[in-house]
Scaffold this active site. Structure first.
Site, short mmCIF file in Angstrom:
data_model
loop_
_atom_site.label_atom_id
_atom_site.label_comp_id
_atom_site.label_asym_id
_atom_site.label_seq_id
_atom_site.Cartn_x
_atom_site.Cartn_y
_atom_site.Cartn_z
N HIS A 181 35.56 37.72 34.75
CA HIS A 181 36.10 38.17 36.34
C HIS A 181 34.68 37.79 37.39
O HIS A 181 34.40 38.36 37.83
CB HIS A 181 36.57 39.18 36.49
CG HIS A 181 37.67 39.18 37.72
ND1 HIS A 181 37.29 40.66 38.78
CD2 HIS A 181 38.37 38.11 38.66
CE1 HIS A 181 38.00 40.07 39.65
NE2 HIS A 181 37.94 38.43 39.89
N SER B 294 42.73 39.08 37.33
CA SER B 294 42.06 39.59 38.46
C SER B 294 42.12 40.95 38.34
O SER B 294 41.95 41.45 38.51
CB SER B 294 41.91 39.01 39.59
OG SER B 294 43.07 38.64 39.69
N ASN C 135 38.82 45.41 42.15
CA ASN C 135 39.61 45.21 42.79
C ASN C 135 40.53 45.69 42.62
O ASN C 135 41.15 46.39 43.86
CB ASN C 135 40.53 44.05 42.22
CG ASN C 135 40.17 42.94 42.29
OD1 ASN C 135 39.98 42.68 43.50
ND2 ASN C 135 40.57 41.51 41.25
N GLU D 80 32.43 40.54 36.46
CA GLU D 80 32.57 41.37 35.76
C GLU D 80 32.76 41.14 34.10
O GLU D 80 33.78 40.11 33.95
CB GLU D 80 33.97 41.74 36.44
CG GLU D 80 33.79 42.82 37.36
CD GLU D 80 35.15 43.78 38.09
OE1 GLU D 80 34.97 44.55 38.78
OE2 GLU D 80 36.10 42.84 38.31
#
Length: 691
Positions: free
Chosen positions: A448, A427, A498, A460
């Site tokens: 991800h 992540s 993130n 992702e």
């Protein structure tokens, strides 16, 4: 075409409609939009239909069947690109009026009319079928009938909201329109929207027979259509509908469902023309709202993301290493979507809970119990890792530790097939840190996912400097097969979602540490339009996971991590332990009462939202994604960022970058350097007009 039938259309140059007479006297009018793979109503197609209907009215056949000339679908709805253009020109009223008039011409034909529905029938496709006297649908699983306009910030404007409540009763009709939910052919038959369901091969014949013989709707359905639209019923039902809608779609953010209810309540007792007029006025007003413009833009963003996944991924077998919450759920979802999956971990005791969770997913998602064993059989526990050798795709989902991941790759890669892809679900770790000792870096990437895997629509695809374009293409196609949206992002720390989300959650944790109650922080974020408050989100993600991301991202972004995320106590990691920043009971946060008379700081919303916008600007500046549209799509589908605002960049454009920079500078002066404007606020993309 017989001479008499051919003469009916003499002089008409029909590009989109193909009239074909049948020996039984029924005319089949096929919609086959020129130069398009899917039928969508353009103004040209509507004008052609109007001309054809005028000729049909002068010389009526025994019946008219409206069918699709496309093999895979009926009608997808209106041409939204045209709709955007009408909005820019201020001519939406003309476009809505034209559609209503043409469909009314169909409804007034002096002969029976039948819609023959196969495949997707959405929006305007459903509305033209409602203008027919009868509807026949194929029993093919691809047949879905819906009115999804509310998801675009409007509601059905070509007669759908005026006709459907009288046909199937207000409760069923309003549920369809307020949720945008599509129905199968059998479900549509169950509520009276469809008169008959047949095999695809018999569709047009069955429709022609229905035109010639007719049918009588069941007494109960006829009574329901009348009884639920009386003045008393509207007065009783409308407040209940409004209350239910307000829970998920506040009127200030999403006016369309509220406008639909109000229009039905006020105009539901009028004649058809009165209902059509009220419908048109309301839809025209909604079309000019920022919500509608942003939601239509998001629709086109989803189409762009889907297009990234074209082609065959060349992936049939998937091997997942790591049976924790993420790895186990990734494996279960892939099996549900048709892939053969093996799931590996260090000990069987880690694999068994993941297989149990998978069974719960299959029971929820696979409605037919007879089909569940076959789905479950696609997912196998694999303690020894035997599935590695036959896998087309290996997904690593172990702890966020670069050394542990690299050590695992050293054991995996020698066993992979020559064309297999190796991916990581990290992540936050930059991929250049993970690809150093990989022999085939061209076939290595990040994949991800987001938690919960079954609900979050984004994946992702993480790049690094030695990844092959073919790897990205295959992974994008794999994501599409999973029903997910792929967004290609650079492999820098935190990637896109993130990295943008972290400053927002970090500031929430800081505000909480400063003594601002969690419930107050969460309320401020939800008021802005976030789907969940950041304190509740921290607990949901897991404080241990957030702390791990913090260790990677805080140094990169120059931010300080508060104590709550610095050392997470065992058994207090959040929702999964039943205790974190909140206590959790039955899967729900138990938020402490806010002290009586407590007032939230005036700058709380800015403290939460502006760090997110600030980092979004920096991501665009750093080239984390290719452009502003992909950034908005990634953040919306990865975080739930208020869709009605159109994404961070769209929100910046509408608010004005200069005004937001001034607010950041004010926060910087009050709270410290973490609010200093990041590089990129001078980007011309922030000043472009939203569509």
């Amino acid at each position: 075409m017989a001479d008499a039938s051919a003469a009916r259309f003499d002089g008409l140059r029909l590009r989109h409609w193909r009239p074909e007479p049948r020996p039984d006297g029924v005319l089949v009018l096929y919609f086959d939009r020129a130069d398009a793979a899917v039928n969508a109503f353009s103004q040209d197609a509507l004008l052609e239909l109007a001309a054809a209907l005028e000729r049909i009215a002068l010389d009526p056949p025994k019946g008219v069947v409206v069918a699709s000339g496309k093999a895979s679908s009926f009608i997808a709805g209106a041409d939204l690109k045209e709709f955007q253009e009408f909005d820019r020109k201020g001519t939406v009223d003309d476009a809505i009026r034209r559609g209503q008039v043409v469909f009314q011409s169909l409804a007034r034909l002096p002969c029976p009319t039948v819609a023959a529905i196969h495949g997707f029938c959405m929006g305007g496709g459903t509305e033209i079928s409602l203008a027919c006297r009868y509807r026949v649908a194929s029993d093919d699983p691809s047949t879905r009938i819906g009115l999804p306009e509310v998801q675009l910030g409007i509601f059905p404007g070509w007669g759908g909201s005026a006709r459907l409540p009288r046909l199937v009763g207000a409760p069923a009709a309003m549920d369809m329109m307020l949720t945008g939910r599509a129905l199968s052919a059998s479900a549509a038959r169950g509520i009276g929207l469809v008169d008959k369901v047949v095999e695809p091969a018999n569709l047009v014949d069955a429709a022609a027979t229905l035109a010639l013989r007719g049918t009588t709707r069941p007494f109960k359905q006829r009574v329901l259509g009348w009884a639920t639209n009386t003045p008393l019923a509207r007065r009783l039902l409308a407040p209940q509908m409004t209350k239910q809608v307000a829970r998920k779609a506040p009127k200030a953010f999403y006016p369309a469902p509220h406008s639909l209810i109000a229009t039905w309540e006020r105009a539901g007792g009028k004649g058809l023309q009165g209902r059509l007029d009220a419908e048109r006025r309301a839809v025209v007003k909604l079309a000019g709202t920022p919500t509608a413009r942003n939601l239509i833009r998001i629709f086109f963003l989803t189409e762009r993301l889907k297009a990234l996944g074209k082609g065959d991924p060349g992936i049939a077998r998937v091997h997942v290493v790591g049976a924790g919450v993420m790895g186990g759920d990734i494996a279960a979802w892939a099996a549900y979507k048709g892939f053969e999956v093996t799931l590996q971990d260090r000990e069987q005791r880690f694999i068994d809970p993941a297989l149990q969770r998978a069974q719960a997913l299959f029971e929820k998602k696979v409605k037919d119990p007879a089909k569940r064993p076959a789905v479950a059989a696609r997912l196998k526990g694999d303690l020894a890792g035997d599935g590695v050798a036959t896998a087309d795709l290996v997904i690593e989902a172990i702890i966020e530790n670069p050394d542990a991941k690299r050590a695992l790759y050293e054991t995996l890669e020698p066993r992979l097939k020559a064309d297999a892809l190796l991916t990581t679900n990290t992540s936050s770790i930059p991929l250049v840190e993970l690809r150093e000792h990989i022999d085939r870096p061209a076939q290595f990437a990040g994949l991800h996912y987001f938690n919960p895997v079954a609900q979050m629509p984004l994946v992702e695809i993480i790049h690094h400097d030695r990844m092959a374009p073919e790897t990205e293409r295959r992974l994008a196609a794999f994501c599409k097969a999973l029903g997910k949206f792929p967004v290609p992002v650079a492999g820098t720390p935190g990637f896109l979602v993130n990295r943008v989300l972290f400053p927002y959650m970090l500031e929430a944790a800081t505000a909480h540490a400063d003594g601002i109650p969690g419930a107050v922080i969460d309320k401020a974020a939800v008021k802005f339009g976030m789907p969940m408050g950041p304190i509740e989100l921290l607990d949901t993600v897991g404080l241990d996971v957030a702390a791990g991301v913090g260790r990677e991202l805080a140094p990169f972004l120059g931010l300080q991590v508060p104590a709550a995320l610095g050392g997470v106590e065992a058994g207090k990691r959040g929702k999964k332990d039943g205790q974190g920043l909140y206590a959790w009971k039955d899967g729900k946060a138990v938020k402490p009462e806010v002290p009586a008379g407590y007032e939230a700081p005036a700058d709380l919303e800015d403290r939460l939202i502006l760090p997110l916008l600030n980092e979004a600007v920096a991501c665009l500046h750093d080239g984390v994604v290719a452009d502003a549209d992909l950034l908005d799509a990634g953040v919306i589908f990865g975080t739930g960022f208020a869709p009605f605002r159109g994404g961070p960049i769209a929100h910046i454009r509408s608010f004005g970058p200069d005004a937001l920079v001034a607010r950041l500078q004010a926060l910087q002066a009050t709270h410290g350097e973490r609010f200093a404007p990041r590089p990129g606020w001078d980007n011309p993309a922030l000043r472009e007009a939203n569509p």
